[in-house]
Each structure stands twice: as C-alpha cells, then as structure tokens.
Design a protein around this motif. Structure first.
Motif, PDB file in Angstrom:
ATOM      1  N   CYS A 116       0.697  -1.403   0.317  1.00  0.00           N
ATOM      2  CA  CYS A 116       0.108   0.215   0.008  1.00  0.00           C
ATOM      3  C   CYS A 116       0.644   1.484  -0.320  1.00  0.00           C
ATOM      4  CB  CYS A 116      -0.881   0.414   0.634  1.00  0.00           C
ATOM      5  SG  CYS A 116       0.045  -0.006   2.669  1.00  0.00           S
ATOM      6  N   SER A 117      -0.058   2.372   0.452  1.00  0.00           N
ATOM      7  CA  SER A 117       1.296   3.684   0.431  1.00  0.00           C
ATOM      8  C   SER A 117       0.430   3.954   1.173  1.00  0.00           C
ATOM      9  CB  SER A 117       0.466   4.278  -1.216  1.00  0.00           C
ATOM     10  OG  SER A 117      -0.887   4.866  -1.322  1.00  0.00           O
ATOM     11  N   LEU A 118       2.015   5.412   1.294  1.00  0.00           N
ATOM     12  CA  LEU A 118       1.151   6.220   2.540  1.00  0.00           C
ATOM     13  C   LEU A 118      -0.241   6.584   3.057  1.00  0.00           C
ATOM     14  CD1 LEU A 118       2.994   7.592   4.949  1.00  0.00           C
ATOM     15  CD2 LEU A 118       3.584   9.406   3.582  1.00  0.00           C
ATOM     16  N   GLU A 119      -0.712   6.681   2.223  1.00  0.00           N
ATOM     17  CA  GLU A 119      -1.666   7.757   1.859  1.00  0.00           C
ATOM     18  C   GLU A 119      -2.663   6.531   2.462  1.00  0.00           C
ATOM     19  OE1 GLU A 119       0.980   9.875  -0.833  1.00  0.00           O
ATOM     20  OE2 GLU A 119       0.108   7.543  -0.846  1.00  0.00           O
ATOM     21  N   VAL A 120      -2.627   5.698   1.918  1.00  0.00           N
ATOM     22  CA  VAL A 120      -3.662   4.580   2.199  1.00  0.00           C
ATOM     23  C   VAL A 120      -3.401   4.048   3.221  1.00  0.00           C
ATOM     24  CG1 VAL A 120      -4.842   4.529   0.384  1.00  0.00           C
ATOM     25  CG2 VAL A 120      -3.208   3.119   0.351  1.00  0.00           C
ATOM     26  N   LEU A 121      -2.333   3.975   3.975  1.00  0.00           N
ATOM     27  CA  LEU A 121      -2.647   3.192   5.520  1.00  0.00           C
ATOM     28  C   LEU A 121      -3.149   2.640   6.000  1.00  0.00           C
ATOM     29  CD1 LEU A 121       1.696   3.343   6.160  1.00  0.00           C
ATOM     30  CD2 LEU A 121       0.510   1.924   5.861  1.00  0.00           C
ATOM     31  N   PRO A 122      -3.619   2.751   7.209  1.00  0.00           N
ATOM     32  CA  PRO A 122      -5.203   2.195   8.032  1.00  0.00           C
ATOM     33  C   PRO A 122      -4.495   3.513   9.004  1.00  0.00           C
ATOM     34  CG  PRO A 122      -4.247   0.154   7.678  1.00  0.00           C
ATOM     35  CD  PRO A 122      -2.724   0.720   6.794  1.00  0.00           C
ATOM     36  N   LYS A 123      -5.008   3.980   9.623  1.00  0.00           N
ATOM     37  CA  LYS A 123      -5.184   5.335  10.468  1.00  0.00           C
ATOM     38  C   LYS A 123      -4.053   4.552  11.925  1.00  0.00           C
ATOM     39  CE  LYS A 123      -7.623   8.131  13.821  1.00  0.00           C
ATOM     40  NZ  LYS A 123      -9.306   8.490  14.626  1.00  0.00           N
ATOM     41  N   ASP A 124      -3.786   5.118  12.526  1.00  0.00           N
ATOM     42  CA  ASP A 124      -2.471   4.895  13.768  1.00  0.00           C
ATOM     43  C   ASP A 124      -1.279   3.549  13.570  1.00  0.00           C
ATOM     44  OD1 ASP A 124      -4.125   6.635  15.969  1.00  0.00           O
ATOM     45  OD2 ASP A 124      -5.447   5.110  15.501  1.00  0.00           O
ATOM     46  N   SER A 125      -1.346   3.631  12.004  1.00  0.00           N
ATOM     47  CA  SER A 125      -0.311   2.745  11.895  1.00  0.00           C
ATOM     48  C   SER A 125       1.013   3.099  12.472  1.00  0.00           C
ATOM     49  CB  SER A 125      -0.276   2.903  10.305  1.00  0.00           C
ATOM     50  OG  SER A 125      -1.614   1.781   9.131  1.00  0.00           O
ATOM     51  N   VAL A 126       2.312   1.828  12.811  1.00  0.00           N
ATOM     52  CA  VAL A 126       3.221   2.315  13.365  1.00  0.00           C
ATOM     53  C   VAL A 126       4.243   1.842  12.409  1.00  0.00           C
ATOM     54  CG1 VAL A 126       5.018   0.950  15.428  1.00  0.00           C
ATOM     55  CG2 VAL A 126       2.357   1.052  15.619  1.00  0.00           C
ATOM     56  N   ILE A 127       5.011   3.384  12.754  1.00  0.00           N
ATOM     57  CA  ILE A 127       6.465   3.165  11.659  1.00  0.00           C
ATOM     58  C   ILE A 127       7.621   3.342  12.045  1.00  0.00           C
ATOM     59  CG2 ILE A 127       7.205   4.713   9.576  1.00  0.00           C
ATOM     60  CD1 ILE A 127       4.664   3.906   8.976  1.00  0.00           C
ATOM     61  N   GLY A 128       7.988   2.073  11.731  1.00  0.00           N
ATOM     62  CA  GLY A 128       9.249   2.077  12.448  1.00  0.00           C
ATOM     63  C   GLY A 128      10.664   2.734  11.612  1.00  0.00           C
ATOM     64  N   THR A 129      10.968   4.063  12.283  1.00  0.00           N
ATOM     65  CA  THR A 129      12.335   4.646  11.593  1.00  0.00           C
ATOM     66  C   THR A 129      13.781   5.020  13.022  1.00  0.00           C
ATOM     67  OG1 THR A 129      13.148   6.097   9.817  1.00  0.00           O
ATOM     68  CG2 THR A 129      10.415   6.349  11.335  1.00  0.00           C
ATOM     69  N   SER A 130      14.443   4.967  12.933  1.00  0.00           N
ATOM     70  CA  SER A 130      15.884   5.343  13.683  1.00  0.00           C
ATOM     71  C   SER A 130      15.622   7.063  13.445  1.00  0.00           C
ATOM     72  CB  SER A 130      16.339   5.360  13.720  1.00  0.00           C
ATOM     73  OG  SER A 130      17.273   4.302  12.839  1.00  0.00           O
ATOM     74  N   SER A 131      15.100   7.733  12.030  1.00  0.00           N
ATOM     75  CA  SER A 131      15.505   9.290  11.730  1.00  0.00           C
ATOM     76  C   SER A 131      14.136  10.034  11.841  1.00  0.00           C
ATOM     77  CB  SER A 131      15.138   8.761  10.375  1.00  0.00           C
ATOM     78  OG  SER A 131      15.097  11.164   9.533  1.00  0.00           O
ATOM     79  N   ALA A 132      14.847  10.882  12.773  1.00  0.00           N
ATOM     80  CA  ALA A 132      13.816  12.480  12.902  1.00  0.00           C
ATOM     81  C   ALA A 132      13.379  12.979  11.905  1.00  0.00           C
ATOM     82  CB  ALA A 132      14.228  12.973  14.571  1.00  0.00           C
ATOM     83  N   ARG A 133      13.828  13.037  10.956  1.00  0.00           N
ATOM     84  CA  ARG A 133      13.842  13.671   9.819  1.00  0.00           C
ATOM     85  C   ARG A 133      12.283  13.107   9.143  1.00  0.00           C
ATOM     86  NH1 ARG A 133      14.417  12.243   4.731  1.00  0.00           N
ATOM     87  NH2 ARG A 133      16.201  10.799   5.083  1.00  0.00           N
ATOM     88  N   ARG A 134      12.837  11.881   9.148  1.00  0.00           N
ATOM     89  CA  ARG A 134      11.487  11.418   8.380  1.00  0.00           C
ATOM     90  C   ARG A 134      10.206  11.384   8.997  1.00  0.00           C
ATOM     91  NH1 ARG A 134      15.966   6.419   6.810  1.00  0.00           N
ATOM     92  NH2 ARG A 134      16.208   7.658   4.790  1.00  0.00           N
ATOM     93  N   ARG A 135      10.364  10.541  10.459  1.00  0.00           N
ATOM     94  CA  ARG A 135       9.127  10.899  11.567  1.00  0.00           C
ATOM     95  C   ARG A 135       8.333  12.663  11.614  1.00  0.00           C
ATOM     96  NH1 ARG A 135      12.723   8.532  15.022  1.00  0.00           N
ATOM     97  NH2 ARG A 135      12.998  11.011  16.212  1.00  0.00           N
ATOM     98  N   ALA A 136       9.271  13.731  11.133  1.00  0.00           N
ATOM     99  CA  ALA A 136       8.657  14.576  11.472  1.00  0.00           C
ATOM    100  C   ALA A 136       8.120  14.809  10.658  1.00  0.00           C
ATOM    101  CB  ALA A 136       9.455  15.981  11.666  1.00  0.00           C
ATOM    102  N   GLN A 137       9.165  14.481   9.239  1.00  0.00           N
ATOM    103  CA  GLN A 137       7.482  14.987   7.967  1.00  0.00           C
ATOM    104  C   GLN A 137       6.834  14.039   7.610  1.00  0.00           C
ATOM    105  OE1 GLN A 137      10.418  16.475   4.279  1.00  0.00           O
ATOM    106  NE2 GLN A 137      11.966  15.160   5.413  1.00  0.00           N
ATOM    107  N   LEU A 138       6.492  12.847   8.335  1.00  0.00           N
ATOM    108  CA  LEU A 138       5.722  11.914   7.490  1.00  0.00           C
ATOM    109  C   LEU A 138       4.269  12.242   8.648  1.00  0.00           C
ATOM    110  CD1 LEU A 138       6.974   8.279   7.250  1.00  0.00           C
ATOM    111  CD2 LEU A 138       6.399  10.099   5.662  1.00  0.00           C
ATOM    112  N   ALA A 139       4.593  13.328  10.077  1.00  0.00           N
ATOM    113  CA  ALA A 139       3.790  13.226  11.313  1.00  0.00           C
ATOM    114  C   ALA A 139       3.452  14.684  10.261  1.00  0.00           C
ATOM    115  CB  ALA A 139       4.409  13.608  12.179  1.00  0.00           C
ATOM    116  N   TYR A 140       3.818  15.588   9.524  1.00  0.00           N
ATOM    117  CA  TYR A 140       2.835  16.398   8.833  1.00  0.00           C
ATOM    118  C   TYR A 140       2.119  16.010   7.650  1.00  0.00           C
ATOM    119  CZ  TYR A 140       2.623  20.760   6.399  1.00  0.00           C
ATOM    120  OH  TYR A 140       2.512  21.954   5.588  1.00  0.00           O
ATOM    121  N   ILE A 141       1.939  15.705   7.628  1.00  0.00           N
ATOM    122  CA  ILE A 141       1.259  14.581   6.007  1.00  0.00           C
ATOM    123  C   ILE A 141       0.661  14.178   6.874  1.00  0.00           C
ATOM    124  CG2 ILE A 141       1.043  13.310   4.414  1.00  0.00           C
ATOM    125  CD1 ILE A 141       2.920  15.880   3.664  1.00  0.00           C
TER     126      ILE A 141
END
Length: 311
Positions: A116-141
C-alpha cells in the motif's frame, strides 16, 4: 618520480550495505585500473557498536565515520567509503573527500507489510524509523501515524517488520537499489520529495583519504562524477550554514537544470506541526554559495526560531 599505486585498502563498516557499496566502488576502480589490487578492511564504528540505543542518546555527529577516519589518519587504510549523509559538515584536519562516484536517486521509500502507499495506510499505523527527519515529515502529512525507534541492519529491520513490531518501514531507496533486485522488490512506494525531503547527501557515496595522498586523488579522479559532486556540495554547505549540530529535523536535496543547481530544503519541528520549506537556485559553479544563501534566508525566516525552540 612517484611510485604508482599498486594496492588500495578500502575501509568500510561491516554491514551488508556498507560492504556492498564499498565493493561497488572497488570493482569500478579495478575496471578502470585492472592492475590495482584491492582489499576491504572492516571497521566497527560507534554507531555499529550501539545499535540498541536511539541516535539521540549516541550522538549522531560522526557516529558512523569516526573510527574509519582514525584509521585513515593512522595509515591503517588508504581510503574510507562512506554514505555521504553520514559525514559531518566539517572533516578532520588532514583528511579530504577525493571522489564522489555517480549518485543514486535520493528518495526515501515505504516498505509496508501489506502492499500500500503512505496515503492509504490505516489510521494509527506504526512506522519504524530511527530518523527524526522522516518522523517529522510524515507526521506533517499524517499526524495520526505512530512511530517506534527501529535501528539495526536492513535484515534486522525487515525481520522486526515481519514480526509485527511495526506496520511499515521508511528507508533510503539508494541502499536497496545497490543491494539488488531482491531487496529493491520489497519497496511498496517511492516517496516523492514533496512528501519526505531526503537528508543532505542521501544517495551519494564519498571516498575519503588523507589530504597528502596526491597519488590516490589522481587515481580516483577517473571515478569522480562532477554532477553528483555539485549537488552534494550545495546540500552540505546548506547543512553546515544552518548548523549541523542542531537536533531539529531538516532535509535538503539539490538537482541540476542545465547550468543551474536548484536546492530544496525543509526545517520542521519534531512533532511535524511547524514546517518551513524554501528553495534557491544559482549557477552550478557556485553550488556552495547556493547552499549557504538558502540556509541564511531560512534562518532569518523562521528556521532559527525552530532551532532555538528545539535545541
């Protein structure tokens, strides 16, 4: 007369990706200079030794390069092969980047347990990442997403994904592509840069050596890509001028348009609520100035407040 280089000792981290990238550079050097003997020397870095601790606790500055640089200065290896995004803005005295090979695409990618794509990931899906840059940008979207710290080699992260410790991973496209079709086939979505702007230097490799090794500089000049070096210079100068030590998530990605280099950059609060995006262009011969100019402008227009608010 200077003795020709007969053997090159390549310093590399021990991960599969690091060894694959180093072998890629070594193979291409031998294709151009079949007489050269190569040796891969595996060096464990601080970042490799402390895989279970979050980046914020380890201290990210140079965590994947420090021991390799020490080996260079001591003469234990001839060159160090780095992912350019791991290199601090300033190199130690006596060392120099002598070659930037052709760069891969810098995008981040999504690897989800269900295609699936980021847009259709179910609500409250858990994303694994160690990058603050990635977390913040995805949280914005997607402010509904949840994030867990996920470090380790690629196979370790994929195992944790399969075990259900998260619903999806965010990784760099370049590494998966370099590992081959089997790994690249795991990608469920290549994230547009408008969604997740890459880290400065992402997708690029850097060959580092002692600054007094003119023989190695001449040898590796045959592998050097001026286009890749230009975009990297714009990104690294932006990072340096913004303040490489700040903990505020930021991204920077440059591309070439004829004689021009265009640099996009973002500074964003860790929670993704405050986002500052800007772009700047200039002649490719002045790539460094493009980066510093954009950083100064963004600092004046709000990035400084973000940095001071989140030290």
């Amino acid at each position: 007369m200077e003795t020709p280089v007969q053997k090159v000792r390549f310093g590399t981290r021990g991960s599969l990706l690091a060894r694959t990238q180093t072998r890629w550079v070594a193979d291409r050097l031998q294709q151009l200079h079949p007489q050269i003997e190569v040796e891969l020397v595996v060096i464990e870095t601080t970042g490799d030794k402390q895989r279970d601790r979050p980046f914020t606790q380890v201290g990210t500055k140079g965590m994947f390069v420090k021991e390799i640089e020490e080996a260079l200065l001591q003469g234990a290896i001839d060159v160090g092969i780095h992912s350019a995004k791991d290199l601090p803005s300033e190199l130690p005295d006596g060392l120099s980047i002598i070659c930037i090979p052709p760069r891969e695409a810098a995008n981040d990618v999504l690897i989800a347990r269900e295609a699936c794509s980021l847009e259709v990931l179910p609500k409250d899906s858990v994303i694994g990442t160690s990058s603050a840059r990635r977390r913040a940008q995805l949280a914005y979207i997607r402010p509904d997403l949840r994030f867990v710290e996920l470090r380790g080699n690629l196979d370790t992260r994929l195992r944790k994904l399969k075990e259900g410790q998260c619903d999806a991973l965010i990784l760099a496209y370049a590494g998966l592509h370099r590992l081959g079709a089997e790994w690249e086939g795991l990608i469920t979505q290549i994230l547009p840069k408008e969604v997740c702007l890459p880290a400065p230097g992402q997708g690029a490799l850097a060959v580092e050596a002692r600054a007094d090794r003119a023989d190695l500089m001449a040898l590796f000049a045959t592998l050097h890509c001026t286009d890749s070096a230009c975009t990297l210079e714009a990104e690294r100068s932006f990072q340096a001028a913004l303040g490489g030590g700040c903990t505020v998530p930021m991204g920077a990605s440059a591309y070439l348009d004829g004689d021009w280099v265009v640099l996009d950059a973002v500074v964003i609060s860790p929670d993704g609520r405050q986002r500052l995006f800007d772009t700047h262009a200039g002649l490719r011969s002045r790539a460094r100035e493009v980066g510093t100019t954009l950083a100064r402008r963004m600092l004046e227009h709000g990035a400084k407040a973000l940095i001071e608010e989140h030290p």
